[in-house]
Design a protein around this motif. Structure first.
Motif, mmCIF file in Angstrom:
data_model
loop_
_atom_site.group_PDB
_atom_site.id
_atom_site.type_symbol
_atom_site.label_atom_id
_atom_site.label_comp_id
_atom_site.label_asym_id
_atom_site.label_seq_id
_atom_site.Cartn_x
_atom_site.Cartn_y
_atom_site.Cartn_z
ATOM 1 N N LEU A 181 45.354 39.475 38.879
ATOM 2 C CA LEU A 181 44.254 39.920 38.018
ATOM 3 C C LEU A 181 44.131 41.433 38.029
ATOM 4 O O LEU A 181 43.948 42.070 36.983
ATOM 5 N N LYS A 182 44.235 42.022 39.219
ATOM 6 C CA LYS A 182 44.079 43.478 39.334
ATOM 7 C C LYS A 182 45.262 44.223 38.730
ATOM 8 O O LYS A 182 45.119 45.364 38.293
ATOM 9 N N GLU B 106 47.083 43.071 36.037
ATOM 10 C CA GLU B 106 47.004 42.942 34.584
ATOM 11 C C GLU B 106 45.810 43.703 34.007
ATOM 12 O O GLU B 106 45.892 44.230 32.898
ATOM 13 N N GLN B 107 44.713 43.715 34.755
ATOM 14 C CA GLN B 107 43.515 44.428 34.310
ATOM 15 C C GLN B 107 43.032 45.309 35.463
ATOM 16 O O GLN B 107 42.266 44.868 36.311
ATOM 17 N N LEU C 166 39.492 45.563 36.739
ATOM 18 C CA LEU C 166 38.887 44.436 37.442
ATOM 19 C C LEU C 166 38.832 44.635 38.951
ATOM 20 O O LEU C 166 38.039 43.978 39.625
#
Length: 207
Positions: free
Chosen positions: A176-177, A179-180, A183
């Motif tokens: 998640l971190k 890709e974004q 975040l």
């Protein structure tokens, strides 16, 4: 031979806890913690968490051998909930405040204190396997025997699905971190707030 059989029985009793209730009880706390951590340190955090559990069970066995049934009464009186609440609140504050400091201001080893404290505190809640262990060691009247039984129990409890689940959660958080990137900070803050809420709830149960 009798002593070895007793230690093996304690290990099996701990294993029954590690493979069942341990995962359910510990996952909300450690799962939240590892989501906010760097993937490279999750295995070390898991190791410190399990070290906290093993040391707590050894200590509980030692105390039970000295104090008899009084220890079980204290645990059922809310001591475990209070300890978990304090450890969870401290871990949440670490994520909200400590992780934001420059790397040079925080010793690397200090970063493993929250999972160690969580592992220790989460071992203080009464459950059927632990109650059986403490009752058995209390009858012995020997602190050394109790510590050995507690250590064997803790090593059994350290065999847990969390060894697989926590790295998977850390990998998910890292993805998640990656890709974004924005975040990362919000995931860290969100995890800190969740741990604060969990800690507050446990404290309310122990008061």
């Amino acid at each position: 031979m009798v002593e070895s059989a007793g230690l093996f029985s304690a290990w099996l009793l701990g294993l029954s806890l590690g493979l069942t209730a341990c995962t359910v009880t510990c996952l909300p706390f450690m799962g939240t913690w590892v989501l906010a951590r760097q993937r490279a340190v999750v295995l070390a955090d898991t190791g410190w968490f399990l070290a906290g559990r093993v040391s707590a069970y050894a200590l509980l066995g030692w105390v039970a051998g000295l104090s008899g049934a009084r220890l079980s009464a204290e645990l059922h009186g809310g001591l475990g909930h209070v300890a978990i609440g304090i450890a969870s609140v401290a871990a949440g504050l670490w994520l909200l405040l400590g992780e934001g400091r420059p790397r040079g201001c925080t010793p690397l080893r200090a970063a493993h204190t929250p999972p160690l404290a969580l592992g220790f505190a989460l071992s203080l809640t009464p459950c059927a396997p632990l109650a059986s262990l403490l009752a058995f060691t209390a009858q012995s009247g020997s602190a050394t025997f109790g510590a050995a039984q507690g250590l064997a129990f803790g090593l059994g409890a350290a065999v847990t699905p969390l060894l697989l689940v926590l790295p998977l959660l850390a990998a998910f958080g890292a993805r998640l971190k990656t890709e974004q990137r924005w975040l990362g900070l919000w995931l860290q803050r969100g995890a800190g707030l969740v741990l604060l809420a969990l800690g507050g709830y446990r404290l309310s149960l122990g008061m």
